[in-house]
Design a protein around this motif. Structure first.
Motif, PDB file in Angstrom:
ATOM      1  N   CYS A   1      -6.556  -8.108 -13.215  1.00  0.00           N
ATOM      2  CA  CYS A   1      -7.985  -8.410 -13.283  1.00  0.00           C
ATOM      3  C   CYS A   1      -8.844  -7.175 -13.000  1.00  0.00           C
ATOM      4  O   CYS A   1      -9.894  -6.986 -13.619  1.00  0.00           O
ATOM      5  CB  CYS A   1      -8.309  -9.526 -12.296  1.00  0.00           C
ATOM      6  SG  CYS A   1      -9.829 -10.407 -12.676  1.00  0.00           S
ATOM      7  N   GLU A   2      -8.406  -6.318 -12.093  1.00  0.00           N
ATOM      8  CA  GLU A   2      -9.181  -5.119 -11.779  1.00  0.00           C
ATOM      9  C   GLU A   2      -9.269  -4.192 -12.980  1.00  0.00           C
ATOM     10  O   GLU A   2     -10.319  -3.610 -13.272  1.00  0.00           O
ATOM     11  CB  GLU A   2      -8.567  -4.390 -10.579  1.00  0.00           C
ATOM     12  CG  GLU A   2      -8.767  -5.101  -9.255  1.00  0.00           C
ATOM     13  CD  GLU A   2     -10.240  -5.408  -8.983  1.00  0.00           C
ATOM     14  OE1 GLU A   2     -11.081  -4.490  -9.125  1.00  0.00           O
ATOM     15  OE2 GLU A   2     -10.553  -6.568  -8.645  1.00  0.00           O
TER      16      GLU A   2
ATOM     17  N   LYS B   1     -11.768  -5.474 -15.481  1.00  0.00           N
ATOM     18  CA  LYS B   1     -13.143  -5.152 -15.094  1.00  0.00           C
ATOM     19  C   LYS B   1     -13.479  -3.691 -15.388  1.00  0.00           C
ATOM     20  O   LYS B   1     -14.568  -3.374 -15.890  1.00  0.00           O
ATOM     21  CB  LYS B   1     -13.350  -5.441 -13.605  1.00  0.00           C
ATOM     22  CG  LYS B   1     -13.270  -6.910 -13.231  1.00  0.00           C
ATOM     23  CD  LYS B   1     -13.413  -7.073 -11.720  1.00  0.00           C
ATOM     24  CE  LYS B   1     -13.204  -8.497 -11.270  1.00  0.00           C
ATOM     25  NZ  LYS B   1     -13.286  -8.639  -9.800  1.00  0.00           N
TER      26      LYS B   1
ATOM     27  N   ASP C   1     -16.323  -2.393 -17.920  1.00  0.00           N
ATOM     28  CA  ASP C   1     -17.409  -1.561 -17.402  1.00  0.00           C
ATOM     29  C   ASP C   1     -17.627  -0.290 -18.216  1.00  0.00           C
ATOM     30  O   ASP C   1     -18.714   0.299 -18.187  1.00  0.00           O
ATOM     31  CB  ASP C   1     -17.144  -1.192 -15.936  1.00  0.00           C
ATOM     32  CG  ASP C   1     -17.363  -2.361 -14.997  1.00  0.00           C
ATOM     33  OD1 ASP C   1     -17.980  -3.356 -15.425  1.00  0.00           O
ATOM     34  OD2 ASP C   1     -16.896  -2.289 -13.835  1.00  0.00           O
TER      35      ASP C   1
ATOM     36  N   SER D   1      -4.605 -14.218 -21.420  1.00  0.00           N
ATOM     37  CA  SER D   1      -4.618 -14.587 -19.995  1.00  0.00           C
ATOM     38  C   SER D   1      -4.345 -16.067 -19.803  1.00  0.00           C
ATOM     39  O   SER D   1      -3.632 -16.469 -18.878  1.00  0.00           O
ATOM     40  CB  SER D   1      -5.964 -14.212 -19.367  1.00  0.00           C
ATOM     41  OG  SER D   1      -6.090 -12.807 -19.259  1.00  0.00           O
TER      42      SER D   1
ATOM     43  N   GLU E   1      -7.337 -15.978 -12.518  1.00  0.00           N
ATOM     44  CA  GLU E   1      -8.464 -15.111 -12.146  1.00  0.00           C
ATOM     45  C   GLU E   1      -8.956 -14.288 -13.328  1.00  0.00           C
ATOM     46  O   GLU E   1     -10.152 -14.043 -13.470  1.00  0.00           O
ATOM     47  CB  GLU E   1      -8.079 -14.207 -10.972  1.00  0.00           C
ATOM     48  CG  GLU E   1      -7.909 -14.968  -9.659  1.00  0.00           C
ATOM     49  CD  GLU E   1      -9.099 -15.892  -9.369  1.00  0.00           C
ATOM     50  OE1 GLU E   1     -10.265 -15.416  -9.419  1.00  0.00           O
ATOM     51  OE2 GLU E   1      -8.882 -17.088  -9.105  1.00  0.00           O
ATOM     52  N   CYS E   2      -8.048 -13.870 -14.169  1.00  0.00           N
ATOM     53  CA  CYS E   2      -8.463 -13.146 -15.373  1.00  0.00           C
ATOM     54  C   CYS E   2      -9.277 -14.055 -16.297  1.00  0.00           C
ATOM     55  O   CYS E   2     -10.297 -13.639 -16.864  1.00  0.00           O
ATOM     56  CB  CYS E   2      -7.249 -12.601 -16.117  1.00  0.00           C
ATOM     57  SG  CYS E   2      -6.448 -11.202 -15.304  1.00  0.00           S
TER      58      CYS E   2
ATOM     59  N   ARG F   1     -11.012 -16.626 -15.380  1.00  0.00           N
ATOM     60  CA  ARG F   1     -12.301 -16.840 -14.732  1.00  0.00           C
ATOM     61  C   ARG F   1     -13.244 -15.651 -14.957  1.00  0.00           C
ATOM     62  O   ARG F   1     -14.426 -15.817 -15.265  1.00  0.00           O
ATOM     63  CB  ARG F   1     -12.084 -17.059 -13.234  1.00  0.00           C
ATOM     64  CG  ARG F   1     -13.293 -17.680 -12.513  1.00  0.00           C
ATOM     65  CD  ARG F   1     -13.063 -17.701 -10.999  1.00  0.00           C
ATOM     66  NE  ARG F   1     -11.778 -18.269 -10.640  1.00  0.00           N
ATOM     67  CZ  ARG F   1     -11.542 -19.566 -10.499  1.00  0.00           C
ATOM     68  NH1 ARG F   1     -12.517 -20.434 -10.720  1.00  0.00           N
ATOM     69  NH2 ARG F   1     -10.347 -19.986 -10.144  1.00  0.00           N
ATOM     70  N   GLU F   2     -12.708 -14.448 -14.819  1.00  0.00           N
ATOM     71  CA  GLU F   2     -13.521 -13.241 -14.988  1.00  0.00           C
ATOM     72  C   GLU F   2     -13.981 -13.079 -16.438  1.00  0.00           C
ATOM     73  O   GLU F   2     -15.147 -12.754 -16.701  1.00  0.00           O
ATOM     74  CB  GLU F   2     -12.716 -12.015 -14.564  1.00  0.00           C
ATOM     75  CG  GLU F   2     -13.454 -10.689 -14.701  1.00  0.00           C
ATOM     76  CD  GLU F   2     -14.665 -10.583 -13.766  1.00  0.00           C
ATOM     77  OE1 GLU F   2     -15.598  -9.824 -14.115  1.00  0.00           O
ATOM     78  OE2 GLU F   2     -14.681 -11.250 -12.704  1.00  0.00           O
ATOM     79  N   LEU F   3     -13.081 -13.298 -17.361  1.00  0.00           N
ATOM     80  CA  LEU F   3     -13.432 -13.153 -18.772  1.00  0.00           C
ATOM     81  C   LEU F   3     -14.508 -14.161 -19.187  1.00  0.00           C
ATOM     82  O   LEU F   3     -15.455 -13.815 -19.902  1.00  0.00           O
ATOM     83  CB  LEU F   3     -12.188 -13.319 -19.639  1.00  0.00           C
ATOM     84  CG  LEU F   3     -11.191 -12.138 -19.571  1.00  0.00           C
ATOM     85  CD1 LEU F   3      -9.837 -12.557 -20.124  1.00  0.00           C
ATOM     86  CD2 LEU F   3     -11.735 -10.924 -20.327  1.00  0.00           C
TER      87      LEU F   3
ATOM     88  N   ALA G   1     -16.675 -15.508 -17.173  1.00  0.00           N
ATOM     89  CA  ALA G   1     -17.910 -15.122 -16.485  1.00  0.00           C
ATOM     90  C   ALA G   1     -18.623 -13.987 -17.226  1.00  0.00           C
ATOM     91  O   ALA G   1     -19.859 -13.890 -17.191  1.00  0.00           O
ATOM     92  CB  ALA G   1     -17.598 -14.701 -15.054  1.00  0.00           C
ATOM     93  N   GLN G   2     -17.830 -13.152 -17.898  1.00  0.00           N
ATOM     94  CA  GLN G   2     -18.427 -12.027 -18.630  1.00  0.00           C
ATOM     95  C   GLN G   2     -18.706 -12.356 -20.103  1.00  0.00           C
ATOM     96  O   GLN G   2     -19.019 -11.471 -20.890  1.00  0.00           O
ATOM     97  CB  GLN G   2     -17.528 -10.803 -18.508  1.00  0.00           C
ATOM     98  CG  GLN G   2     -17.409 -10.292 -17.067  1.00  0.00           C
ATOM     99  CD  GLN G   2     -17.290  -8.784 -16.997  1.00  0.00           C
ATOM    100  OE1 GLN G   2     -17.857  -8.063 -17.817  1.00  0.00           O
ATOM    101  NE2 GLN G   2     -16.564  -8.294 -15.999  1.00  0.00           N
TER     102      GLN G   2
END
Length: 303
Positions: A22-23, A26, A30, A50, A57-58, A60-62, A64-65
């Motif tokens: 996940c990091e 991001k 970025d 993912s 978590e990946c 969720r992050e994707l 969210a973005q």
């Protein structure tokens, strides 16, 4: 769908999604050098990767973005399809909450509910049904989610589908029913559940074979016993055989014993019923070299 060649950064982005890093996801986002829904040559997006690998978590992050849960591969399969296939309930819920189409079909007509049923992921099956998935949708061959669950022996999934309104006798394009396929595959508990919910015991496939015939000729004695509790047809079928002939020709002695005890009332002895070729079960067994069946059926002639 026209897909452009992936850049090196796109490849790194996809690898991060595949690995659950996940990091790294991001960091790459970025840079502004990757698109959130970048696709590989099969149309796969990072969100699909993912979801397929169970990286919550990946996902969720994707989302969210701004990742689009509607994106699909060239096969029509979406992130929700792969989450359902993997049994990842938390990911399925995230995708549904983000607006994923619950019944988005693949090119063969399969939906997320189909693959959850195929793999026996009960929690996902129940959640999809609760959220309104079509329990009576069909693949291109006419198979329903209930058919797929029955074929794979998932009794709990079958019960969930039936409770959700699935039609118990919905047939595939060859007219095979869920009970027929459960009988062929030897799934006793599934057969029992379907019969308890009103499945037609003698539903014919297009070749004229009943569930009992298939169970008998495959040697699934436990399924034969379940079917016999519901007074199935024991005489000649449109395929020119009886269930007893089917069991006899294939040397299924346990099934022969059960069927011989329940021979149709208009036959004075089970060995006298003749198939389309004019053979009795005993003669059919003899022609197939099934000596133990021949010996058993001959013994009946002297009782």
């Amino acid at each position: 769908m026209s897909l452009k060649k992936e850049s090196r950064t796109d490849v790194q982005f996809h690898l991060a999604a595949l690995r659950g890093d996940c990091e790294r996801l991001k960091q790459l986002l970025d840079t502004g050098k990757v698109h959130i829904d970048s696709r590989d040559r099969d149309g796969t997006t990072p969100l699909i990767l993912s979801a397929a690998m169970g990286h919550t978590e990946c996902v969720r992050e994707l989302l969210a973005q701004g990742a689009d849960p509607a994106c699909s591969r060239t096969t029509g399969t979406t992130a929700l399809f792969f989450a359902a296939q993997g049994g990842f309930l938390d990911i399925a819920c995230l995708l549904l909450d983000a607006g994923a189409a619950i019944d988005a079909p693949s090119t063969d007509g399969g939906t997320p509910l189909f693959v959850a049923c195929q793999c026996g992921h009960l929690s996902v099956v129940e959640e999809l049904i609760r959220r309104g998935a079509d329990v009576n949708s069909c693949m291109k061959d006419g198979a329903s989610p209930l058919f797929i669950a029955a074929q794979n022996g998932h009794e709990d999934a079958c019960l969930a589908l039936l409770a959700g309104g699935a039609r118990v006798d919905a047939t595939r394009s060859d007219r095979a029913s869920p009970l027929w396929i459960a009988a062929q595959c030897g799934h006793q508990r599934v057969a029992r559940a379907l019969l308890a919910h009103g499945a037609h015991v003698d539903r014919l496939r297009q070749d004229g074979a009943t569930p009992l015939f298939k169970a008998a000729h495959k040697g699934h004695a436990a399924v034969v016993a379940e079917l016999l509790r519901h007074d199935p047809e024991l005489g000649l079928l449109p395929n020119g055989q009886s269930a007893l002939h089917g069991a006899a020709m294939f040397g299924q002695l346990a099934c022969v014993r059960q069927l011989a005890r329940r021979a149709s009332r208009d036959v004075t002895a089970p060995t006298r019923l003749r198939n389309a070729s004019g053979l009795t079960p005993l003669q059919a067994a003899a022609a197939a070299g099934k000596r133990d069946v021949v010996a058993y059926l001959r013994s009946l002639e002297h009782t």
